[in-house]
Design a protein around this motif. Structure first.
Motif, mmCIF file in Angstrom:
data_model
loop_
_atom_site.group_PDB
_atom_site.id
_atom_site.type_symbol
_atom_site.label_atom_id
_atom_site.label_comp_id
_atom_site.label_asym_id
_atom_site.label_seq_id
_atom_site.Cartn_x
_atom_site.Cartn_y
_atom_site.Cartn_z
ATOM 1 N N GLU A 104 -50.149 -23.910 -43.452
ATOM 2 C CA GLU A 104 -49.915 -23.473 -42.076
ATOM 3 C C GLU A 104 -51.219 -23.465 -41.262
ATOM 4 O OE1 GLU A 104 -50.468 -19.960 -44.778
ATOM 5 O OE2 GLU A 104 -49.101 -21.669 -44.800
ATOM 6 N N GLU A 105 -52.344 -23.123 -41.907
ATOM 7 C CA GLU A 105 -53.632 -23.151 -41.200
ATOM 8 C C GLU A 105 -54.102 -24.590 -40.995
ATOM 9 O OE1 GLU A 105 -56.418 -20.613 -43.168
ATOM 10 O OE2 GLU A 105 -55.255 -18.815 -42.743
ATOM 11 N N GLN A 108 -52.372 -25.843 -38.029
ATOM 12 C CA GLN A 108 -53.017 -25.283 -36.837
ATOM 13 C C GLN A 108 -54.320 -26.033 -36.537
ATOM 14 O OE1 GLN A 108 -54.166 -21.185 -37.220
ATOM 15 N NE2 GLN A 108 -54.472 -20.930 -35.025
#
Length: 118
Positions: A104-105, A108
């Motif tokens: 998820e990072e 991002q």
């Protein structure tokens, strides 16, 4: 840029969380440590951070009031850049770092990079 020791990091956390500059007594009052540190210990840590240009200070009456020289995010970015600069193989180091970023990072990061290109 040198990494912070455990006590330096705790003091910086207090300063980064504060709305304005803090005196030694102000930092000491906000440090959540058992047993409580001595005033002179906190004063020495702040003086060391000042000599390292991590904090700035200004006179408030007879005391010094300290504030971070950089925002936490800027400090962290400079620390990461410093590690990368010292790497023997920057590409390999970057790939190993990227491999440790949760999905998820990483998504991002990709979105931020795409936005920056526009």
């Amino acid at each position: 840029m040198r990494r912070l020791g455990e006590l330096e990091a705790a003091v910086m956390d207090v300063l980064w969380s504060a709305p304005g500059p803090l005196t030694v007594r102000g930092v000491l009052g906000l440090l959540a440590r058992e047993p409580e540190l001595a005033y002179t210990t906190v004063m020495t840590v702040l003086d060391n951070l000042h000599r390292k240009d991590v904090v700035t200070r200004e006179r408030v009456g007879r005391a010094w009031a300290y504030r971070p020289a950089l925002a936490r995010e800027e400090f962290d970015a400079e620390a990461m850049a410093s590690v990368l600069e010292s790497a023997a193989d920057r590409g390999a180091t970057l790939m190993r770092f990227i491999g440790k970023i949760p999905p998820e990072e990483l998504a991002q990061l990709r979105a931020l990079m795409d936005e920056d290109r526009r």
